[in-house]
Design a protein around this motif. Structure first.
Motif, PDB file in Angstrom:
ATOM      1  N   TRP A 157     -18.811  -7.887  31.868  1.00  0.00           N
ATOM      2  CA  TRP A 157     -19.722  -7.505  30.791  1.00  0.00           C
ATOM      3  C   TRP A 157     -20.908  -6.776  31.402  1.00  0.00           C
ATOM      4  O   TRP A 157     -21.175  -6.893  32.610  1.00  0.00           O
ATOM      5  N   ALA A 158     -21.594  -6.009  30.586  1.00  0.00           N
ATOM      6  CA  ALA A 158     -22.756  -5.271  31.073  1.00  0.00           C
ATOM      7  C   ALA A 158     -23.692  -4.993  29.912  1.00  0.00           C
ATOM      8  O   ALA A 158     -23.267  -4.969  28.748  1.00  0.00           O
ATOM      9  N   ARG A 159     -24.952  -4.792  30.261  1.00  0.00           N
ATOM     10  CA  ARG A 159     -25.900  -4.338  29.262  1.00  0.00           C
ATOM     11  C   ARG A 159     -26.018  -2.828  29.422  1.00  0.00           C
ATOM     12  O   ARG A 159     -26.333  -2.338  30.509  1.00  0.00           O
ATOM     13  N   VAL A 160     -25.705  -2.096  28.389  1.00  0.00           N
ATOM     14  CA  VAL A 160     -25.772  -0.634  28.444  1.00  0.00           C
ATOM     15  C   VAL A 160     -26.721  -0.195  27.333  1.00  0.00           C
ATOM     16  O   VAL A 160     -26.527  -0.557  26.168  1.00  0.00           O
ATOM     17  N   PHE A 161     -27.727   0.615  27.708  1.00  0.00           N
ATOM     18  CA  PHE A 161     -28.802   0.929  26.760  1.00  0.00           C
ATOM     19  C   PHE A 161     -29.352  -0.402  26.232  1.00  0.00           C
ATOM     20  O   PHE A 161     -29.631  -1.272  27.006  1.00  0.00           O
ATOM     21  N   GLU A 162     -29.436  -0.595  24.937  1.00  0.00           N
ATOM     22  CA  GLU A 162     -30.038  -1.842  24.449  1.00  0.00           C
ATOM     23  C   GLU A 162     -29.002  -2.879  24.052  1.00  0.00           C
ATOM     24  O   GLU A 162     -29.353  -3.927  23.511  1.00  0.00           O
ATOM     25  N   ASP A 173     -12.034   0.353  17.523  1.00  0.00           N
ATOM     26  CA  ASP A 173     -12.885   0.995  18.533  1.00  0.00           C
ATOM     27  C   ASP A 173     -13.596  -0.070  19.359  1.00  0.00           C
ATOM     28  O   ASP A 173     -13.708   0.030  20.582  1.00  0.00           O
ATOM     29  N   TYR A 174     -14.140  -1.033  18.673  1.00  0.00           N
ATOM     30  CA  TYR A 174     -14.814  -2.188  19.288  1.00  0.00           C
ATOM     31  C   TYR A 174     -14.606  -3.386  18.379  1.00  0.00           C
ATOM     32  O   TYR A 174     -14.305  -3.232  17.189  1.00  0.00           O
ATOM     33  N   SER A 175     -14.839  -4.581  18.934  1.00  0.00           N
ATOM     34  CA  SER A 175     -15.088  -5.739  18.083  1.00  0.00           C
ATOM     35  C   SER A 175     -16.595  -5.862  18.018  1.00  0.00           C
ATOM     36  O   SER A 175     -17.249  -6.096  19.052  1.00  0.00           O
ATOM     37  N   PHE A 188     -25.113  -5.161  24.489  1.00  0.00           N
ATOM     38  CA  PHE A 188     -24.179  -5.798  25.420  1.00  0.00           C
ATOM     39  C   PHE A 188     -22.762  -5.317  25.114  1.00  0.00           C
ATOM     40  O   PHE A 188     -22.400  -5.118  23.950  1.00  0.00           O
ATOM     41  N   TYR A 189     -21.997  -5.138  26.193  1.00  0.00           N
ATOM     42  CA  TYR A 189     -20.602  -4.724  26.078  1.00  0.00           C
ATOM     43  C   TYR A 189     -19.774  -5.618  26.996  1.00  0.00           C
ATOM     44  O   TYR A 189     -20.223  -5.954  28.091  1.00  0.00           O
ATOM     45  N   GLY A 190     -18.563  -5.974  26.583  1.00  0.00           N
ATOM     46  CA  GLY A 190     -17.723  -6.797  27.451  1.00  0.00           C
ATOM     47  C   GLY A 190     -16.246  -6.613  27.166  1.00  0.00           C
ATOM     48  O   GLY A 190     -15.847  -6.284  26.047  1.00  0.00           O
ATOM     49  N   LEU A 193      -9.104   1.063  29.681  1.00  0.00           N
ATOM     50  CA  LEU A 193     -10.446   0.527  29.442  1.00  0.00           C
ATOM     51  C   LEU A 193     -11.473   1.651  29.456  1.00  0.00           C
ATOM     52  O   LEU A 193     -11.557   2.385  30.446  1.00  0.00           O
ATOM     53  N   ASP A 194     -12.234   1.766  28.392  1.00  0.00           N
ATOM     54  CA  ASP A 194     -13.363   2.714  28.367  1.00  0.00           C
ATOM     55  C   ASP A 194     -14.608   1.891  28.653  1.00  0.00           C
ATOM     56  O   ASP A 194     -15.160   1.260  27.755  1.00  0.00           O
ATOM     57  N   ILE A 195     -15.008   1.863  29.915  1.00  0.00           N
ATOM     58  CA  ILE A 195     -16.150   1.008  30.293  1.00  0.00           C
ATOM     59  C   ILE A 195     -17.079   1.760  31.243  1.00  0.00           C
ATOM     60  O   ILE A 195     -16.682   2.750  31.850  1.00  0.00           O
ATOM     61  N   ASP A 196     -18.286   1.256  31.370  1.00  0.00           N
ATOM     62  CA  ASP A 196     -19.253   1.952  32.216  1.00  0.00           C
ATOM     63  C   ASP A 196     -19.038   1.594  33.695  1.00  0.00           C
ATOM     64  O   ASP A 196     -18.131   0.817  34.036  1.00  0.00           O
ATOM     65  N   ILE A 197     -19.887   2.164  34.537  1.00  0.00           N
ATOM     66  CA  ILE A 197     -19.718   2.002  35.985  1.00  0.00           C
ATOM     67  C   ILE A 197     -19.875   0.543  36.435  1.00  0.00           C
ATOM     68  O   ILE A 197     -19.123   0.056  37.268  1.00  0.00           O
TER      69      ILE A 197
END
Ligand code: 5GP
Length: 214
Positions: A85-90, A64-66, A92-94, A112-116
């Motif tokens: 990469w982005a900070r989403v809520f609290e 699902d993630y690393s 980090f995602y990349g 890719l399941d990623i935010d805007i």
């Protein structure tokens, strides 16, 4: 009458892989869609993101993630390993860059399941190779129900996610395709239609798409 000289698929140059971006306000059902889509759509791989958030129940590391520490995330980010990469809520995602480049070069398609924020970055880096799909819930009442049904978070976090979801929903005009997720099977079928259509675009089959042409 002279016959029309048809090209066989084999006489076309190998096609590049396509990056399919899937974004949605939280609670729209995007995770359910991509999990089902990977089973239903042949030849579609998943881009496993790095995240600093803790695993939820049922999530597996490397699938699902690393799941990494903040130090590890920053190390990978500063060494240029992340395409975005982005900070989403609290947290980090990349998105790791190497699997994307390898998929494009070898004609494999990757989801890719990623935010805007991430979607904007990927579209800027891979303008001809990426296709962006937005998923909306049928209504915000339904979205609230889904977020509460998840019951993994405290009220203040749910409220925060709801506010953010309403904001994020405004971004759908930036995307190429919109799926309103009333029913998962139907949404997966719609995603499959999008994938099939993109795979069959003449420009892709002829290896003509930007940016390598210009
Ligand atoms: P969740 O923590 O609920 O799995 O994900 C929260 C948000 O982060 C979702 O909108 C998801 O699409 C987004 N997300 C997951 N991975 C990445 C990534 O690698 N990059 C970006 N920019 N967003 C991501």
């Amino acid at each position: 009458m002279a016959s029309i000289p048809l090209k066989s698929r084999d006489s076309l140059p190998p096609r590049r892989g396509i990056i399919f971006i899937l974004s949605a306000p939280s609670g729209a059902g995007k995770t359910t869609i991509w999990r089902a889509a990977l089973k239903a759509i042949a030849g579609l791989e998943f881009s496993v993101s790095l995240t600093t958030r803790a695993p939820r129940e049922g999530e597996a590391d490397g699938i699902d993630y690393s799941f990494v520490s903040e130090e590890e995330f920053k190390r990978r980010q500063s060494s240029g390993e992340l395409a975005e990469w982005a900070r989403v809520f609290e947290s980090f995602y990349g998105t790791p860059r190497a699997p994307l480049d390898a998929a494009i070069a070898s004609g494999r398609d990757i989801l890719l399941d990623i935010d805007i924020q991430g979607a904007r970055q990927i579209r800027a880096i891979y303008p001809g190779d990426s296709v962006a799909v937005f998923v909306l819930p049928p209504s915000f009442a339904e979205l609230e129900g889904r977020l509460r049904g998840r019951a993994t978070e405290e009220e203040s976090k749910i409220q925060h996610r709801l506010r953010k979801a309403r904001d994020e929903a405004q971004a759908y005009p930036e995307y190429d395709y919109l799926i309103v997720n009333a029913e998962v099977d139907e949404s997966v079928a719609q995603l499959e239609t999008i994938v099939d259509a993109e795979r069959l675009k003449v420009g892709r089959l002829r290896g003509e798409f930007a940016p390598w042409k210009s």
